[in-house]
Design a protein around this motif. Structure first.
Motif, PDB file in Angstrom:
ATOM      1  N   UNK A 209      52.082 -18.295  72.344  1.00 42.02           N
ATOM      2  CA  UNK A 209      52.511 -17.669  71.534  1.00 42.02           C
ATOM      3  C   UNK A 209      54.283 -17.141  71.181  1.00 42.02           C
ATOM      4  N   UNK A 210      54.145 -16.270  72.242  1.00 42.02           N
ATOM      5  CA  UNK A 210      54.906 -15.468  72.878  1.00 42.02           C
ATOM      6  C   UNK A 210      55.983 -16.294  73.493  1.00 42.02           C
ATOM      7  N   UNK A 211      56.177 -17.427  73.767  1.00 39.48           N
ATOM      8  CA  UNK A 211      57.025 -18.095  74.804  1.00 39.48           C
ATOM      9  C   UNK A 211      56.880 -19.246  73.475  1.00 39.48           C
ATOM     10  N   UNK A 212      55.957 -20.190  72.925  1.00 45.89           N
ATOM     11  CA  UNK A 212      56.295 -21.032  71.437  1.00 45.89           C
ATOM     12  C   UNK A 212      56.218 -20.479  70.138  1.00 45.89           C
ATOM     13  N   UNK A 213      56.528 -20.098  68.960  1.00 47.98           N
ATOM     14  CA  UNK A 213      56.564 -19.337  68.337  1.00 47.98           C
ATOM     15  C   UNK A 213      56.461 -20.077  67.312  1.00 47.98           C
ATOM     16  N   UNK A 215      54.031 -22.521  68.015  1.00 48.17           N
ATOM     17  CA  UNK A 215      52.519 -22.565  68.010  1.00 48.17           C
ATOM     18  C   UNK A 215      51.859 -22.262  66.626  1.00 48.17           C
ATOM     19  N   UNK A 216      52.243 -20.853  65.946  1.00 49.85           N
ATOM     20  CA  UNK A 216      51.217 -20.276  65.333  1.00 49.85           C
ATOM     21  C   UNK A 216      51.818 -21.411  63.787  1.00 49.85           C
ATOM     22  N   UNK A 217      52.219 -22.240  64.150  1.00 52.60           N
ATOM     23  CA  UNK A 217      52.496 -23.236  62.660  1.00 52.60           C
ATOM     24  C   UNK A 217      51.420 -24.658  63.103  1.00 52.60           C
ATOM     25  N   UNK A 218      51.266 -24.859  63.978  1.00 48.16           N
ATOM     26  CA  UNK A 218      49.807 -25.932  65.006  1.00 48.16           C
ATOM     27  C   UNK A 218      48.791 -25.253  64.687  1.00 48.16           C
ATOM     28  N   UNK A 219      48.562 -24.204  64.814  1.00 41.70           N
ATOM     29  CA  UNK A 219      46.544 -23.706  65.047  1.00 41.70           C
ATOM     30  C   UNK A 219      46.421 -23.683  63.927  1.00 41.70           C
TER      31      UNK A 219
END
Length: 309
Positions: A209-213, A215-219
């Motif tokens: 998540x630090x590299x690809x913020x 990701x929080x929308x996909x999880x």
């Protein structure tokens, strides 16, 4: 050293430096210099985390207290939210879709509530882990501390929230005929294994998540799929009866299903060992050690990159 210039003046030159010709790396090694923010060794990193143990605990408690500070019911939502989810799942899956067929209602209701509470523990740890670094960049950039403190603290926060919920879970179990027994003590090691697993998963998701913020929308979609595949609302062996055995095995071996089964077996009278996959405690231990150790090392390897860029 001195020499005469063309106008007769005497110029004094500095003696040659003993460091002349040394590379930056050699200079750093000679004078014991190190890169600011460089990743410490794994053993030293563990020591740093242990030294911050009071911060980790206090941070998790502060986050837990602040989570529902704006709501009128306050901390009651820690229990009410998963309980309301269980009620919705019971109405849809239990009554309309009859997902509990083959199970007595006295077993199915605590079975469902346990599944929702236990899976929510993992789900919340993952979602908090995704934002552990990207959502706390101000703290990460302002202070020097081992960054693993954040995802570990969030996993600990979710454990404390589950422990509050367990009070309601015990009440539901007793209301439907599952009374306290020595088997209930098995809940403690089962939760300890699940916490280790969740902590490792939070560490993995924190680095990603630090590299690809985004990701929080996909999880949420990933977690919803995982929930439906883990037998939260139904018994995997009963629903897949007559299907190829390997399908049920794969679904029961997944860690979310393993930890739910362990706690259901300990808590619910009538949920016997025949509902569990073989060597279920070994599976729970294996998943916990693999993900906790692997996730910790995976997170540690990017320690110097968090909060930069």
């Amino acid at each position: 050293m001195s020499e005469t210039t063309h106008d007769g003046a005497v110029a004094v030159s500095a003696p040659p430096s003993p460091d002349e010709g040394l590379s930056p790396a050699e200079l750093a090694d000679k004078y014991g210099l190190s890169v600011s923010g460089a990743r410490p060794g794994l053993g030293a990193y563990v020591g740093q985390l242990w030294g911050r143990r009071h911060f980790i605990l206090a941070f998790s408690q502060a986050k837990l207290t602040a989570q529902y500070s704006q709501a009128k019911l306050g901390q009651l939502w820690q229990v009410a939210t998963p309980l309301l989810n269980a009620l919705v799942y019971f109405l849809i899956f239990g009554l309309i879709l009859e997902a509990g067929r083959g199970m007595d209602l006295k077993v199915y209701i605590p079975f469902l509530v346990t599944g929702v509470f236990v899976f929510t523990f993992t789900q919340s740890s993952v979602m908090a882990g995704v934002r552990a670094i990207s959502g706390n960049l101000g703290l990460v950039r302002a202070l020097h501390f081992p960054r693993a403190s954040l995802p570990i603290s969030f996993a600990l926060q979710q454990l404390q929230q589950l422990l509050f919920s367990m009070i309601v879970l015990f009440v539901v179990a007793v209301a439907f005929g599952s009374y306290p027994s020595m088997a209930w003590l098995l809940i403690v090691p089962a939760l300890a294994l699940q916490f280790l697993f969740n902590m490792g998963l939070a560490l993995i998701m924190a680095r990603m998540g630090a590299k690809t913020p985004d990701l929080a929308q996909l999880m949420p979609f990933v977690m919803r799929t995982w929930m439906y595949a883990s037998g939260v609302m139904f018994s995997i062996p009963l629903v897949l009866e007559g299907k190829p055995a390997w399908i049920a095995d794969v679904l029961q071996w997944n860690p979310a299903a393993v930890y739910m089964d362990l706690i259901r077996f300990a808590l619910i009278d009538g949920y016997s060992g025949k509902n569990l996959p073989p060597h279920v405690w070994a599976l729970g231990l294996g998943w916990a050690v693999l993900v906790a150790v692997g996730g910790f090392v995976y997170f540690w390897k990017a320690e110097e990159r968090y909060g930069r860029g």
